[in-house]
Write an enzyme that holds these catalytic residues in place. Structure first.
Site, PDB file in Angstrom:
ATOM      1  N   CYS A 180     -39.974 -18.829 -60.785  1.00 26.96           N
ATOM      2  CA  CYS A 180     -38.963 -18.794 -59.723  1.00 26.96           C
ATOM      3  C   CYS A 180     -39.385 -17.760 -58.691  1.00 26.96           C
ATOM      4  CB  CYS A 180     -37.618 -18.409 -60.335  1.00 26.96           C
ATOM      5  SG  CYS A 180     -36.280 -18.262 -59.138  1.00 26.96           S
ATOM      6  N   LEU A 181     -39.181 -18.061 -57.420  1.00 29.03           N
ATOM      7  CA  LEU A 181     -39.572 -17.114 -56.360  1.00 29.03           C
ATOM      8  C   LEU A 181     -38.786 -15.806 -56.453  1.00 29.03           C
ATOM      9  CD1 LEU A 181     -39.971 -19.533 -53.306  1.00 29.03           C
ATOM     10  CD2 LEU A 181     -41.773 -18.508 -54.701  1.00 29.03           C
ATOM     11  N   GLY A 232     -39.527 -24.941 -54.337  1.00 27.90           N
ATOM     12  CA  GLY A 232     -38.093 -25.098 -54.156  1.00 27.90           C
ATOM     13  C   GLY A 232     -37.467 -23.763 -53.810  1.00 27.90           C
ATOM     14  N   HIS A 266     -33.732 -27.013 -61.402  1.00 26.78           N
ATOM     15  CA  HIS A 266     -33.857 -25.563 -61.209  1.00 26.78           C
ATOM     16  C   HIS A 266     -33.067 -25.107 -59.985  1.00 26.78           C
ATOM     17  CE1 HIS A 266     -36.509 -21.795 -61.215  1.00 26.78           C
ATOM     18  NE2 HIS A 266     -35.892 -21.742 -60.050  1.00 26.78           N
ATOM     19  N   GLU A 267     -33.227 -25.835 -58.861  1.00 24.61           N
ATOM     20  CA  GLU A 267     -32.559 -25.409 -57.618  1.00 24.61           C
ATOM     21  C   GLU A 267     -31.051 -25.633 -57.699  1.00 24.61           C
ATOM     22  OE1 GLU A 267     -34.289 -23.541 -55.901  1.00 24.61           O
ATOM     23  OE2 GLU A 267     -36.183 -24.175 -56.766  1.00 24.61           O
ATOM     24  N   GLN A 300     -30.753 -17.696 -52.840  1.00 24.75           N
ATOM     25  CA  GLN A 300     -31.948 -16.843 -52.913  1.00 24.75           C
ATOM     26  C   GLN A 300     -32.235 -16.147 -51.584  1.00 24.75           C
ATOM     27  OE1 GLN A 300     -34.400 -20.107 -54.869  1.00 24.75           O
ATOM     28  NE2 GLN A 300     -35.325 -18.281 -55.744  1.00 24.75           N
ATOM     29  N   HIS A 319     -29.408 -22.885 -59.523  1.00 23.41           N
ATOM     30  CA  HIS A 319     -29.198 -21.683 -58.698  1.00 23.41           C
ATOM     31  C   HIS A 319     -27.829 -21.718 -58.013  1.00 23.41           C
ATOM     32  CE1 HIS A 319     -32.786 -19.171 -58.635  1.00 23.41           C
ATOM     33  NE2 HIS A 319     -33.582 -20.200 -58.404  1.00 23.41           N
TER      34      HIS A 319
HETATM   35 NI    NI Z   1     -35.646 -20.320 -58.595  1.00 25.48          NI
END
Ligand code: NI
Length: 145
Positions: free
Chosen positions: A88-89, A46, A130-131, A51, A134
């Site tokens: 998380c990225l 995701g 999660h997304e 981000q 963000h």
């Molecule tokens: Ni994330």
């Protein structure tokens, strides 16, 4: 299509609340294409627009069963509870246990502005939560058990 730079922890952009996406044009389409490319290149499941430095309510999710593009997503139903490790990225190498709903239903728009609903269970429910977090400036580390 292009791979964009993923903003990493410590950057205040990750704490900002994203704005509603109001235009459904070529620019949105190429952002969504780039976000998918960026997510796949980073081997993630995701990615949210914030981000990559774009403060709009847009994210992409793929937990292995196909790409889902979400514009202005809202969680409209939650069921059950799951406790799992999450990463998380934007926080490479960091993981922690969060509590999330087991199932969610999300209402969103597609790249053409059409409204749809999508359901997710398990990992997919977690990815949606999660997304969408963000987009409100919330990262998984704010949700650690
Ligand atoms: Ni994330």
């Amino acid at each position: 299509m292009a791979i964009r730079t993923i903003i990493k922890s410590g950057d205040e952009v990750l704490k900002r609340v994203c704005r509603t996406q109001l235009t459904f044009d070529e620019r949105l389409a190429s952002l969504l294409d780039d976000m998918a490319d960026t997510m796949y290149a980073a081997d993630g499941c995701g990615l949210a627009a914030s981000q990559v430095g774009i403060l709009r309510r847009i994210c992409v999710v793929d937990v292995g069963d196909g790409l889902i593009e979400l514009v202005n997503p809202v969680i409209i139903e939650k069921k059950g509870v799951q406790e799992e490790q999450e990463g998380c990225l934007s926080f490479p190498g960091e993981y922690g246990t969060t509590v999330r709903p087991m199932k969610v239903k999300v209402r969103a728009q597609d790249r053409n502005g059409n409204t749809f609903t999508v359901e997710g269970e398990g990992l997919k429910a977690r990815a949606f939560c999660h997304e969408i977090d963000h987009l409100d400036g919330i990262v998984f580390k704010d949700r650690l058990k």
